[in-house]
Motif scaffolding. Structure first.
Motif, PDB file in Angstrom:
ATOM      1  N   UNK A 196      34.228  34.171  50.883  1.00 15.00           N
ATOM      2  CA  UNK A 196      35.666  33.879  50.929  1.00 15.00           C
ATOM      3  C   UNK A 196      35.928  32.550  51.646  1.00 15.00           C
ATOM      4  N   UNK A 197      35.190  32.285  52.721  1.00 16.27           N
ATOM      5  CA  UNK A 197      35.348  31.011  53.434  1.00 16.27           C
ATOM      6  C   UNK A 197      34.943  29.838  52.553  1.00 16.27           C
ATOM      7  N   UNK A 237      30.127  32.008  44.152  1.00 16.92           N
ATOM      8  CA  UNK A 237      30.780  32.552  45.341  1.00 16.92           C
ATOM      9  C   UNK A 237      31.728  33.691  44.979  1.00 16.92           C
ATOM     10  N   UNK A 238      32.463  33.536  43.883  1.00 20.49           N
ATOM     11  CA  UNK A 238      33.344  34.606  43.437  1.00 20.49           C
ATOM     12  C   UNK A 238      32.549  35.858  43.077  1.00 20.49           C
ATOM     13  N   UNK A 239      31.408  35.662  42.413  1.00 20.42           N
ATOM     14  CA  UNK A 239      30.560  36.797  42.051  1.00 20.42           C
ATOM     15  C   UNK A 239      30.011  37.498  43.288  1.00 20.42           C
ATOM     16  N   UNK A 240      29.588  36.707  44.284  1.00 16.28           N
ATOM     17  CA  UNK A 240      29.081  37.290  45.536  1.00 16.28           C
ATOM     18  C   UNK A 240      30.175  38.085  46.238  1.00 16.28           C
ATOM     19  N   UNK A 241      31.372  37.520  46.296  1.00 16.34           N
ATOM     20  CA  UNK A 241      32.461  38.165  47.019  1.00 16.34           C
ATOM     21  C   UNK A 241      32.803  39.525  46.430  1.00 16.34           C
ATOM     22  N   UNK A 242      32.642  39.698  45.121  1.00 19.32           N
ATOM     23  CA  UNK A 242      33.068  40.937  44.465  1.00 19.32           C
ATOM     24  C   UNK A 242      31.913  41.835  44.046  1.00 19.32           C
ATOM     25  N   UNK A 245      38.387  49.791  46.049  1.00 20.42           N
ATOM     26  CA  UNK A 245      38.828  48.627  46.820  1.00 20.42           C
ATOM     27  C   UNK A 245      39.068  47.408  45.936  1.00 20.42           C
ATOM     28  N   UNK A 246      39.090  47.614  44.621  1.00 22.15           N
ATOM     29  CA  UNK A 246      39.200  46.487  43.692  1.00 22.15           C
ATOM     30  C   UNK A 246      40.462  45.682  43.931  1.00 22.15           C
ATOM     31  N   UNK A 247      41.597  46.362  44.128  1.00 19.31           N
ATOM     32  CA  UNK A 247      42.869  45.657  44.295  1.00 19.31           C
ATOM     33  C   UNK A 247      42.859  44.800  45.559  1.00 19.31           C
ATOM     34  N   UNK A 248      42.382  45.371  46.679  1.00 22.05           N
ATOM     35  CA  UNK A 248      42.372  44.620  47.928  1.00 22.05           C
ATOM     36  C   UNK A 248      41.410  43.438  47.857  1.00 22.05           C
ATOM     37  N   UNK A 249      40.235  43.634  47.233  1.00 20.11           N
ATOM     38  CA  UNK A 249      39.282  42.536  47.094  1.00 20.11           C
ATOM     39  C   UNK A 249      39.846  41.440  46.203  1.00 20.11           C
TER      40      UNK A 249
END
Length: 437
Positions: free
Chosen positions: A251-252, A359-364, A371-375
């Motif tokens: 995310x950072x 990075x997007x793939x790692x984050x999710x 927790x899909x909505x919060x992520x």
């Protein structure tokens, strides 16, 4: 449409400034106001999708976005245009998180990574379409409407998508018991506003004392947000989500990549049209190599062996910085510096995609469906908030140094430093305990 509406306005910015008599800070608020509202409400939009249904919230957001686009196109003054842009950003915040949520609950593993690659490609296509379409519409000056079609073009598209979305969007939904965290939303919005507003207005107001106080107060507001979140029954960002392996680092990194991206688009659009005298169409077309390279890289990075995916993130950040250094060299002479300009744009697009998409793939990657909505809200917020800070910080830097011939060179060097910082954020992802994307 949500991403296109950032880049299309970048190209039209100088024309809007002349037509409305907007100040530099007013122009930045037209651009940043959209992304400020967008970024601040993304987590809430994602939470509402989890509560009320992803398709329903997507369609509601689309209605708000389309109506606000119509009002932006008809706005008679800078103040009203800024207000309508805030409303447009709110509509986008309701709409966009539902896309990521549906991807997460519909796909798993490698198929999810591929879907996210397509998502990133759509972003790059929107960027290039926005730049070129903005240039075409402003240059055409349809019926003497100048910049207004860059907003009005959303209206027929939005109406078509409303009909198509109601018929075609899946009704899949993972119900959530979590309610809304209004104290968290208020304190986070306050913290970001205290930081961004003085960054946007500081140059125009000659850096008054209240601006420095505001930025200092933003640190206190961020600390208050963390305290509120610790005591909240339904926090905006659940602790288990932050503890997901790789989430904080990813995310950072996303925040810094998008800060460099937003600052790059804004400062280059102003330099090409204001400093070098390019037409909006020519300025828009010059971004095609960057967006094309971004799209190709987003679609194909998964073809590399899995063992290279995590090191590639850091290497791509370094490649982005190298492209930005080449861009600074190309512009140092006061002209376009072609063909080095187009080459550096392509390198920057390749590097940004090689950083952002993984990075997007790692984050999710390890987020549970519940927790899909919060992520989705967290990653989308970091994406948009990065753009807000990038436009504010690098736009201010560029405008502060203008009309110096070195204004764009110094700004691009700052962008290169930001890209390297994104690579540093990704270093923890090289540890083997963090799952590969």
């Amino acid at each position: 449409m949500a991403i296109l509406d950032v880049s299309i306005v970048n190209v039209a910015a100088p024309t809007m400034r002349a037509d409305l008599g907007a100040s530099g800070s007013g122009l930045q608020l037209v651009i940043s106001g959209y992304t400020i509202a967008y970024a601040m409400l993304l987590i809430t939009g994602a939470r509402l999708g989890g509560l009320l249904g992803y398709r329903r919230l997507f369609l509601i957001g689309l209605v708000v976005f389309t109506a606000a686009s119509l009002m932006c196109g008809l706005a008679p003054s800078t103040a009203l245009l800024i207000a309508f842009r805030l409303l447009q950003g709110a509509g986008a915040a309701l709409m966009v998180p539902q896309v990521l949520s549906l991807i997460q609950i519909t796909f798993e593993g490698a198929s999810r990574a591929r879907a996210l690659g397509v998502y990133a490609t759509v972003i790059s296509v929107a960027a290039v379409v926005g730049q070129v379409l903005g240039g075409l519409l402003v240059t055409a000056d349809l019926f003497g409407t100048s910049w207004r079609p860059v907003f009005l073009v959303n209206v027929p598209i939005g109406l078509v998508l409303l009909v198509a979305g109601a018929r075609l969007l899946p009704s899949a939904h993972v119900p959530r018991e979590h309610g809304l965290d209004l104290p968290g939303l208020v304190t986070l919005s306050l913290a970001v506003s205290l930081l961004v507003v003085p960054l946007v207005l500081g140059h125009e107001e000659d850096w008054p004392l209240w601006g420095w106080i505001s930025m200092g107060a933003s640190a206190v507001a961020f600390a208050a947000f963390l305290l509120v979140e610790r005591r909240a029954r339904h926090p905006l960002v659940p602790g288990r989500l932050i503890r997901t392996p790789g989430m904080v680092a990813a995310a950072s990194g996303i925040f810094l990549v998008m800060a460099a991206y937003g600052g790059y688009l804004f400062s280059m659009a102003l330099h090409l049209q204001g400093g070098l005298g390019d037409s909006p169409l020519r300025a828009g077309c010059l971004f095609i190599p960057a967006a094309g390279a971004f799209g190709l890289t987003s679609l194909n990075w998964k073809r590399l062996p899995a063992r290279l995916h995590r090191p590639m993130i850091v290497a791509a950040a370094v490649l982005t910085a190298a492209g930005q250094l080449a861009l600074a060299a190309a512009l140092a002479g006061g002209g376009h510096g072609e063909p080095l300009l187009e080459i550096s744009f392509a390198v920057i697009g390749t590097g940004m995609a090689g950083t952002f998409s993984p990075l997007m793939a790692v984050a999710l990657a390890q987020v549970a469906p519940s927790d899909a909505a919060d992520a989705s809200g967290l990653t989308a917020m970091m994406l948009q908030l990065g753009q807000v800070v990038g436009v504010a910080a690098f736009g201010t830097l560029f405008l502060s140094l203008t009309p110096s011939a070195h204004a764009i060179t110094v700004t691009v060097l700052g962008l290169a430093a930001t890209s390297l910082a994104a690579g540093l954020c990704a270093l923890p992802l090289l540890r083997r305990r963090v799952p590969a994307p």
